[in-house]
Design a protein around this motif. Structure first.
Motif, PDB file in Angstrom:
ATOM      1  N   ILE A 180      50.201 -19.589 -21.600  1.00  0.00           N
ATOM      2  CA  ILE A 180      51.566 -19.499 -21.091  1.00  0.00           C
ATOM      3  C   ILE A 180      51.762 -20.325 -19.835  1.00  0.00           C
ATOM      4  CG2 ILE A 180      51.965 -17.253 -22.144  1.00  0.00           C
ATOM      5  CD1 ILE A 180      51.736 -16.016 -19.405  1.00  0.00           C
ATOM      6  N   VAL A 181      50.690 -20.663 -19.175  1.00  0.00           N
ATOM      7  CA  VAL A 181      50.817 -21.549 -18.014  1.00  0.00           C
ATOM      8  C   VAL A 181      51.276 -22.922 -18.473  1.00  0.00           C
ATOM      9  CG1 VAL A 181      49.530 -22.775 -16.252  1.00  0.00           C
ATOM     10  CG2 VAL A 181      49.205 -20.338 -16.537  1.00  0.00           C
ATOM     11  N   ALA A 182      50.621 -23.427 -19.494  1.00  0.00           N
ATOM     12  CA  ALA A 182      51.015 -24.732 -20.017  1.00  0.00           C
ATOM     13  C   ALA A 182      52.433 -24.667 -20.577  1.00  0.00           C
ATOM     14  CB  ALA A 182      50.033 -25.173 -21.100  1.00  0.00           C
ATOM     15  N   GLN A 183      52.730 -23.579 -21.256  1.00  0.00           N
ATOM     16  CA  GLN A 183      54.080 -23.433 -21.804  1.00  0.00           C
ATOM     17  C   GLN A 183      55.124 -23.490 -20.704  1.00  0.00           C
ATOM     18  OE1 GLN A 183      53.800 -19.733 -23.990  1.00  0.00           O
ATOM     19  NE2 GLN A 183      54.177 -20.804 -25.925  1.00  0.00           N
ATOM     20  N   ALA A 184      54.851 -22.744 -19.651  1.00  0.00           N
ATOM     21  CA  ALA A 184      55.824 -22.677 -18.568  1.00  0.00           C
ATOM     22  C   ALA A 184      56.006 -24.052 -17.946  1.00  0.00           C
ATOM     23  CB  ALA A 184      55.360 -21.680 -17.514  1.00  0.00           C
ATOM     24  N   LEU A 185      54.909 -24.746 -17.766  1.00  0.00           N
ATOM     25  CA  LEU A 185      54.972 -26.043 -17.110  1.00  0.00           C
ATOM     26  C   LEU A 185      55.761 -27.046 -17.947  1.00  0.00           C
ATOM     27  CD1 LEU A 185      54.096 -27.791 -14.784  1.00  0.00           C
ATOM     28  CD2 LEU A 185      52.101 -28.449 -16.118  1.00  0.00           C
ATOM     29  N   THR A 186      55.495 -27.039 -19.214  1.00  0.00           N
ATOM     30  CA  THR A 186      56.045 -28.073 -20.056  1.00  0.00           C
ATOM     31  C   THR A 186      57.474 -27.806 -20.485  1.00  0.00           C
ATOM     32  OG1 THR A 186      55.535 -29.435 -21.951  1.00  0.00           O
ATOM     33  CG2 THR A 186      55.242 -27.100 -22.215  1.00  0.00           C
ATOM     34  N   SER A 187      57.724 -26.580 -20.847  1.00  0.00           N
ATOM     35  CA  SER A 187      59.005 -26.338 -21.508  1.00  0.00           C
ATOM     36  C   SER A 187      60.143 -26.221 -20.512  1.00  0.00           C
ATOM     37  CB  SER A 187      58.936 -25.077 -22.344  1.00  0.00           C
ATOM     38  OG  SER A 187      58.935 -23.949 -21.520  1.00  0.00           O
ATOM     39  N   LYS A 188      59.824 -25.854 -19.302  1.00  0.00           N
ATOM     40  CA  LYS A 188      60.870 -25.585 -18.313  1.00  0.00           C
ATOM     41  C   LYS A 188      61.892 -24.620 -18.895  1.00  0.00           C
ATOM     42  CE  LYS A 188      60.098 -28.108 -15.010  1.00  0.00           C
ATOM     43  NZ  LYS A 188      60.606 -27.773 -13.748  1.00  0.00           N
ATOM     44  N   LYS A 189      61.463 -23.920 -19.912  1.00  0.00           N
ATOM     45  CA  LYS A 189      62.382 -22.967 -20.523  1.00  0.00           C
ATOM     46  C   LYS A 189      62.636 -21.835 -19.553  1.00  0.00           C
ATOM     47  CE  LYS A 189      63.370 -19.922 -24.300  1.00  0.00           C
ATOM     48  NZ  LYS A 189      64.775 -20.098 -23.886  1.00  0.00           N
ATOM     49  N   GLN A 190      63.894 -21.582 -19.330  1.00  0.00           N
ATOM     50  CA  GLN A 190      64.243 -20.445 -18.500  1.00  0.00           C
ATOM     51  C   GLN A 190      64.549 -19.269 -19.405  1.00  0.00           C
ATOM     52  OE1 GLN A 190      66.510 -20.483 -15.199  1.00  0.00           O
ATOM     53  NE2 GLN A 190      65.894 -22.483 -14.455  1.00  0.00           N
ATOM     54  N   TYR A 191      64.077 -18.131 -19.014  1.00  0.00           N
ATOM     55  CA  TYR A 191      64.476 -16.929 -19.728  1.00  0.00           C
ATOM     56  C   TYR A 191      65.595 -16.267 -18.945  1.00  0.00           C
ATOM     57  CZ  TYR A 191      60.437 -17.460 -22.700  1.00  0.00           C
ATOM     58  OH  TYR A 191      59.531 -17.936 -23.594  1.00  0.00           O
ATOM     59  N   HIS A 192      66.713 -16.172 -19.573  1.00  0.00           N
ATOM     60  CA  HIS A 192      67.845 -15.526 -18.920  1.00  0.00           C
ATOM     61  C   HIS A 192      67.959 -14.108 -19.440  1.00  0.00           C
ATOM     62  CE1 HIS A 192      69.235 -19.399 -17.388  1.00  0.00           C
ATOM     63  NE2 HIS A 192      68.908 -19.880 -18.571  1.00  0.00           N
ATOM     64  N   LEU A 193      67.763 -13.172 -18.551  1.00  0.00           N
ATOM     65  CA  LEU A 193      67.927 -11.780 -18.949  1.00  0.00           C
ATOM     66  C   LEU A 193      69.220 -11.253 -18.347  1.00  0.00           C
ATOM     67  CD1 LEU A 193      64.311 -10.419 -18.333  1.00  0.00           C
ATOM     68  CD2 LEU A 193      65.230 -11.652 -20.308  1.00  0.00           C
ATOM     69  N   ALA A 194      69.756 -10.242 -18.997  1.00  0.00           N
ATOM     70  CA  ALA A 194      70.915  -9.560 -18.438  1.00  0.00           C
ATOM     71  C   ALA A 194      70.549  -8.102 -18.214  1.00  0.00           C
ATOM     72  CB  ALA A 194      72.101  -9.666 -19.397  1.00  0.00           C
ATOM     73  N   ALA A 195      71.008  -7.558 -17.110  1.00  0.00           N
ATOM     74  CA  ALA A 195      70.794  -6.140 -16.827  1.00  0.00           C
ATOM     75  C   ALA A 195      72.153  -5.469 -16.677  1.00  0.00           C
ATOM     76  CB  ALA A 195      69.969  -5.961 -15.559  1.00  0.00           C
ATOM     77  N   LEU A 196      72.376  -4.451 -17.457  1.00  0.00           N
ATOM     78  CA  LEU A 196      73.641  -3.706 -17.394  1.00  0.00           C
ATOM     79  C   LEU A 196      73.365  -2.329 -16.811  1.00  0.00           C
ATOM     80  CD1 LEU A 196      76.658  -3.415 -18.125  1.00  0.00           C
ATOM     81  CD2 LEU A 196      75.936  -2.681 -20.406  1.00  0.00           C
ATOM     82  N   LEU A 197      73.861  -2.108 -15.617  1.00  0.00           N
ATOM     83  CA  LEU A 197      73.534  -0.877 -14.891  1.00  0.00           C
ATOM     84  C   LEU A 197      74.773  -0.341 -14.189  1.00  0.00           C
ATOM     85  CD1 LEU A 197      70.440  -2.277 -12.952  1.00  0.00           C
ATOM     86  CD2 LEU A 197      70.367  -0.946 -15.066  1.00  0.00           C
ATOM     87  N   PRO A 198      74.778   0.963 -13.936  1.00  0.00           N
ATOM     88  CA  PRO A 198      75.849   1.492 -13.084  1.00  0.00           C
ATOM     89  C   PRO A 198      75.742   0.887 -11.695  1.00  0.00           C
ATOM     90  CG  PRO A 198      74.648   3.265 -14.159  1.00  0.00           C
ATOM     91  CD  PRO A 198      73.865   2.012 -14.396  1.00  0.00           C
ATOM     92  N   ARG A 199      76.852   0.721 -11.052  1.00  0.00           N
ATOM     93  CA  ARG A 199      76.832   0.189  -9.703  1.00  0.00           C
ATOM     94  C   ARG A 199      76.210   1.207  -8.761  1.00  0.00           C
ATOM     95  NH1 ARG A 199      79.187  -3.937  -7.862  1.00  0.00           N
ATOM     96  NH2 ARG A 199      80.671  -4.090  -9.577  1.00  0.00           N
ATOM     97  N   GLY A 200      75.236   0.783  -7.988  1.00  0.00           N
ATOM     98  CA  GLY A 200      74.621   1.673  -7.002  1.00  0.00           C
ATOM     99  C   GLY A 200      75.412   1.649  -5.715  1.00  0.00           C
ATOM    100  N   GLY A 201      74.806   2.075  -4.671  1.00  0.00           N
ATOM    101  CA  GLY A 201      75.484   2.082  -3.388  1.00  0.00           C
ATOM    102  C   GLY A 201      74.802   3.065  -2.463  1.00  0.00           C
ATOM    103  N   GLN A 202      75.278   3.146  -1.258  1.00  0.00           N
ATOM    104  CA  GLN A 202      74.675   4.059  -0.288  1.00  0.00           C
ATOM    105  C   GLN A 202      74.675   5.494  -0.800  1.00  0.00           C
ATOM    106  OE1 GLN A 202      72.812   3.748   2.252  1.00  0.00           O
ATOM    107  NE2 GLN A 202      72.966   1.562   1.874  1.00  0.00           N
TER     108      GLN A 202
END
Lengths: 348, 348
Positions: free
Chosen positions: B51-73
């Motif tokens: 995966i090191v070589a993969q990461a270096l070569t592909s420059k593929k970004q993994y875009h994840l999404a997180a859907l969460l309730p809004r936090g706060g103080q």
DNA sequence: CTGAAAGCGCTTACAG
DNA sequence: CTGAAAGCGCTTACAG
């Protein structure tokens, strides 16, 4: 923010990437003037090496050594440390980090020294170790210093050493937590007995910090319950413990709870079990097998635990970061204490 | 064990590395026969991509999404989740993973739906989300399924979904822990009141599991203290709570401890503070700000917490492992519950 | 349908 | 003292 490559530095400095590499790695053979120029530009551009490319190309293995007491079924705490280290190494898998374990028998100075010698011979890039035996550890630190091998302490801290970092328990908070648990469960008219079992005075810093924390809780709460009755038991031998405990309980009829300031809590648990004193609250430290057994039997009410796996895992990560990017970790990092009773012990 | 490279597979199969790559990534344009041969050899040789070589070569970004309730103080629990995610992303730094956060207002269905639409449009490689609103979440799962986007649940589980994994609290154990704490601190002749505050029946699975765990503790202990007195309060409004609590405490004069089965513990704490009932033991769930405030005031004795940071951090790591190596995580992963009182709350 | 080549950012010899 | 080239294992066009 785009990544800055050595190629970018090279272009700006009007030299080749080979030269930049030599400067960045202090491999010499570079004119002082060129060197300065490259360094300045690297700094200006905030150069950060791409560790993925580094890992791929250099095939450099980082060999770490871990010097720890030997764990076992009877010592889950020290069992957990290697596991935490393995886990961290695993997460660093693509980067060729390996850790060689050196286990020594607890309280065996000769064995400890022998293992430190082996490590020096092994010549690792970094060392993670538990400096439990003070004198011997100081000598080991000196050896590592002269060989320029960075080291991180876990579990125990030694003053005036050049350790890269210390990662360990927040013993003071641990004492406060113990106090609060006893205070919550104990009738207001009952007394607390504190038992210090410190055979060879090992880890006395921990015990002291814990006891200070324990006291501080009652001081803060304005309760006069803290350190009124304390007993030191130098030996954990069954007979010795019995004599001392018998005498103290005979002269103090009102004791409702006992705090043991060390991992030897099971010794008092055995005593209470034997004497059929099941209503006495017993709180102590550390998730050793003997302790958790008594916890499950209901004789120990609470154990204050650390997270050994996380502790040593952090040590590995900090060391790795230091070796790869020269990032200096904070000097001391305290792990949160955990409250363990019979209901959540199996989740650890 | 030496690393197996696609080159090794190529040589053994008598094809070029390009072909091996096409097979391994299902990029088509390969004769069925060649395909089979390559796959067989890859399996035989236990090929694992570097995966090191993969990461270096592909420059593929993994875009994840997180859907969460809004936090706060006022909602530290949901505040902590993004932090855990950030931390995990940071540890994956060299691998170009990024997470886009989509926060929705708690209990706002329209907002939740709007955010799921945004995510579908964003078209991430993977989604991490808290399926708190059941109906809407099921729809979202269906959408993700048709788009073939893997998703991991955190906090709440929904049956019959195609989630890659669920990471959440062990609610049953949480109930047992709460029971054991009350049992330890409460005089034997006192009663326990259980308060279920479930405004819109959200998270009722959690509440039920907790209450089951709570009961089981007393059943196992052979004590008849468990679920004798229970009150349901559908609204968390101050006046409503007061009416209900007044009436129940009037008819049950012997109540010494209260367990609140949800995060709304602070509502009862406010009531107890107002009525100056400071000797009543109060135990509840979750480290929201309102709860920890009352913990620090000494009105709440214990909170049973999860580790939100670790929870969502794990979700990120599992998703990353799945995306890079197709490693399927276990379907359900329960996080240990933690005992929090005023003395260790600040360590979290 | 398949192969050969270029390139990701870095390090490691080697030539000058 | 410095530069140019080869290579780490993989992916991405491109040529055939």
């Amino acid at each position: 923010m785009k990544q800055v490559r050595i190629k970018d530095i090279a272009e700006k400095a009007g030299v080749s990437i080979g030269t930049v590499d030599r400067v960045l790695h202090n491999r010499g053979e570079v004119a002082a003037e060129t060197r300065e120029k490259v360094l300045t530009i690297a700094r200006e551009m905030h150069y950060q090496p791409n560790i993925v490319a580094q890992a791929l190309t250099s095939k450099k293995q980082y060999h770490l050594a871990a010097l720890l007491p030997r764990g076992g079924q009877d010592n889950v705490y020290w069992m957990a440390h290697p596991q935490g280290i393995e886990k961290a190494v695993n997460e660093l898998r693509p980067f060729f980090v390996d850790v060689h374990f050196f286990f020594f028998e607890l309280h065996n100075e000769a064995d400890f020294i022998a293992k430190t010698r082996e490590i020096i011979e092994y010549n690792p890039e970094g060392v993670i170790f538990a400096p439990i035996l003070k004198k011997e550890s100081i000598q080991f630190c000196a050896d590592l210093d002269t060989k320029n091998i960075p080291y991180i302490f876990i579990d125990t801290f030694i003053e005036d050493s050049n350790c890269l970092s210390f990662i360990g328990e927040d013993a003071y908070q641990g004492g406060r937590v113990a106090a609060s648990l006893i205070d919550y469960g104990l009738d207001a008219d009952k007394d607390i007995l504190i038992v210090n079992i410190a055979k060879d005075l090992e880890n006395t810093q921990h015990l002291n910090r814990r006891n200070q924390g324990f006291m501080s809780y009652f001081l803060d709460a304005g309760k006069n319950r803290g350190m009124k009755i304390t007993v030191e038991i130098p030996s954990a031998e069954r007979a010795d413990v019995e004599v001392r405990m018998d005498s103290i309980l005979n002269t103090n009829k009102n004791i409702g709870a006992i705090l043991v300031s060390s991992a030897k809590t099971h010794v008092i648990a055995r005593y209470l079990e034997h004497k059929k004193l099941k209503d006495t609250i017993l709180v102590g430290y550390e998730l050793t097998r003997k302790n958790t057994d008594y916890l499950k039997k209901g004789i120990i009410n609470f154990l204050i635990g650390q997270k050994p796996m996380e502790q040593s895992g952090k040590a590995v990560k900090r060391m790795f970061e230091f070796l790869t990017t020269r990032q200096i970790p904070s000097k001391k990092e305290f792990q949160p204490v955990e409250i363990i009773n019979v209901e959540n012990v199996d989740l650890f």
